[in-house]
Each structure stands twice: as structure tokens, then as C-alpha cells.
Design an enzyme around this catalytic site. Structure first.
Site, PDB file in Angstrom:
ATOM      1  N   ASP A   9       0.992  -1.366  -0.109  1.00  0.00           N
ATOM      2  CA  ASP A   9      -0.146  -0.302  -0.333  1.00  0.00           C
ATOM      3  C   ASP A   9       0.978   0.963   0.358  1.00  0.00           C
ATOM      4  O   ASP A   9       2.250   0.561  -0.090  1.00  0.00           O
ATOM      5  CB  ASP A   9      -0.991   0.216   1.619  1.00  0.00           C
ATOM      6  CG  ASP A   9      -1.684   1.537   1.769  1.00  0.00           C
ATOM      7  OD1 ASP A   9      -2.620   2.132   0.384  1.00  0.00           O
ATOM      8  OD2 ASP A   9      -1.007   1.725   2.561  1.00  0.00           O
ATOM      9  N   ASP A  11      -0.511   5.164   0.509  1.00  0.00           N
ATOM     10  CA  ASP A  11      -0.140   6.673   1.708  1.00  0.00           C
ATOM     11  C   ASP A  11      -0.838   5.344   3.092  1.00  0.00           C
ATOM     12  O   ASP A  11      -1.372   5.055   3.506  1.00  0.00           O
ATOM     13  CB  ASP A  11      -1.613   7.073   1.339  1.00  0.00           C
ATOM     14  CG  ASP A  11      -1.553   7.995   0.366  1.00  0.00           C
ATOM     15  OD1 ASP A  11      -2.022   7.391  -0.773  1.00  0.00           O
ATOM     16  OD2 ASP A  11      -0.492   8.387  -0.014  1.00  0.00           O
TER      17      ASP A  11
END
Ligand code: XBP
Ligand code: MG
Length: 248
Positions: A9, A11
Site C-alpha cells: 500500500d 499512503d
């Protein structure tokens, strides 16, 4: 067996970027003379909605006086926000502890690397470019970002897309996430998931995570173990991932 791919991932996981996103949203609203300011408490609630366009739409629905003024402009507002964010991210958001170390270990071991994110592709390019230089995107075999799939996290779509493009089964890979939406998306795709909560997701529900750790750890800065596997380790390596996945 060590994992055949690590899927990250962006952020909150690669770097603490949500304050830059919040700044870009607020600067865009101000530049467009819209009377909205997302403070940290409001933004923490709004982060339950993945995707910047979806987040703006969700916010508008709660602002009766503003809805009709901006509803038709969400894509335009989001494009302006993305332009502001990429400029901020290009200046640099430091990678979280252990991220660069694990990525380099994987590269040297021939373990494939991928990105599975809700954020927009330009944002990924700006962040990775500032962290790894002009050839940053070549580090990753597959980058799944933003609108490339119809449904954003917590839907598993982006992880299914990345696994399909990798041509690997979920059981041979590991996902790295920071949020409840992210864990649910990765687990929905059948992926073992290591969670490193960020400033906006500490204390959230990470049910189903393989391990919950303060960060990925460094040789001189061990992680804090929060839940799941890894209580007797100090940093995430390909070897610890192999042991944790085998024992799971
Ligand atoms: C986090 C998100 C994104 C960002 C904002 O993505 O939900 O929406 O908050 O970026 P992830 P955009 O944790 O999956 O990396 O405005 O480009 O959506
Ligand atoms: Mg995240």
C-alpha cells in the site's frame, strides 16, 4: 518458502503522506473559494472513505449548502488537488522505517515488488521518485493505483488486479497495509497482511492481520510489536516473513 512478491500500500504504509493529502485538499478548497477546511479530526473520519474523489463526494453529501455548488466539479477539484499533492510529495515525504531496507532486500533476492493503492498514479510516481530517484517506478513489477479498478478499498479489487498482473497466487505473496480498509481489501484477496498503523490509523481494527507492528524496523531501531506474529523479532525481513507465513 520466502514470499514470491511483496505488495505495498502507499499512503500511511510507505510514508506518512495523509497530512500532505489533507494540505492539498484544503489548499484546493481555499483556492476555489469553497468554505471548507478539513481539520485532523474531520480528516480522520473522512479517511474511512478511500479515494479522493469519493471522499469529496461523501463530504459534499453532508454539506447541503455546498452540494449543488460543487457536485459537478468533483473531478476538477480532485485534479487540482492532485496537482498540489504531487508538488508536495515531490519535495519529499520520508519513507517509514524499514521500507527502503525491505524493498532493497527483496530486489536483491529476486522477490517481486508491487504497489496496490487507492491513491492516484501521479501521487505514487511523485512519492517514489522523491524516495528512490528517477528510475523508482522500475523497482516495481506492477503498480495498481486509483481508478484502475471499479471499486476501491475495502473492496479487494486492487489486490486482485495486482495478483492477476503478477500471475501469482495470493498464498505466495504478502501485503503491507496501514488501515482497516486496506487490511480488509488485502484479506479479501486472500493475502497475508502485515500492518504498520500510521498517524491516522493507530488503534483501528486490523482483524485478520498476520502481524501488527509499529513499523518494519531497522537494525538499530527495532519495531514495537503490537499484535500477531513477530513478538520475538525486531524487524521485518524475508526470513521473518517466511517463518510467520509458515506458522500462520
Ligand atoms: C489512501 C487513500 C487515498 C489518499 C488520497 O490510499 O485512500 O484516497 O487518501 O489520494 P492508500 P487520492 O492507503 O490505498 O495508498 O486523492 O489520489 O485518492
Ligand atoms: Mg494506506
Amino acid at each position: 518458502m520466502i514470499p514470491r512478491a511483496l505488495i505495498f500500500d502507499v499512503d500511511g504504509t510507505l510514508a506518512e503522506t495523509e497530512e500532505l493529502h489533507r494540505q492539498a485538499f484544503n489548499e484546493t478548497f481555499a483556492a476555489e473559494l469553497l468554505p471548507w477546511v478539513w481539520d485532523r479530526a474531520a480528516y480522520r473520519r473522512l479517511l474511512d472513505v478511500a479515494g479522493g474523489k469519493e471522499r469529496i463526494a461523501h463530504f459534499l453529501a453532508s454539506q447541503p449548502e455546498g452540494a449543488e455548488r460543487a457536485a459537478g466539479r468533483i473531478a476538477e477539484l480532485h485534479a487540482a488537488k492532485t496537482q498540489r499533492y504531487t508538488a508536495l510529495a515531490a519535495v519529499g515525504a520520508p519513507l517509514r522505517p524499514g521500507v527502503a531496507r525491505l524493498i532493497m532486500e527483496a530486489r536483491q533476492a529476486g522477490v517481486r515488488l508491487a504497489i496496490a493503492t487507492t491513491t492516484s498514479l501521479p501521487n505514487v510516481e511523485a512519492l517514489l521518485g522523491s524516495a528512490f530517484g528517477p528510475d523508482a517506478m522500475a523497482l516495481f513489477d506492477i503498480v495498481g493505483a486509483g481508478d484502475v479498478v471499479p471499486a476501491k478499498k475495502p473492496a479487494p479489487d486492487i489486490y486482485c488486479y495486482v495478483l492477476g498482473r503478477l500471475g501469482l497466487p495470493a498464498g505466495a505473496c504478502v501485503a503491507f497495509e496501514d488501515s482497516t480498509n486496506g487490511v480488509r481489501a488485502a484479506r479479501g484477496a486472500g493475502l497475508a497482511t502485515v500492518v504498520t498503523p500510521g498517524i491516522y490509523t493507530e488503534g483501528d481494527d486490523f482483524t485478520g492481520a498476520l502481524a501488527v507492528l509499529s513499523d518494519l524496523g531497522e537494525p538499530d531501531a527495532p519495531y514495537r510489536h503490537l499484535a500477531g506474529a513477530g513478538a520475538s523479532d525486531t524487524m521485518v525481513t524475508l526470513e521473518t516473513l517466511r517463518r510467520w507465513m509458515t506458522a500462520a
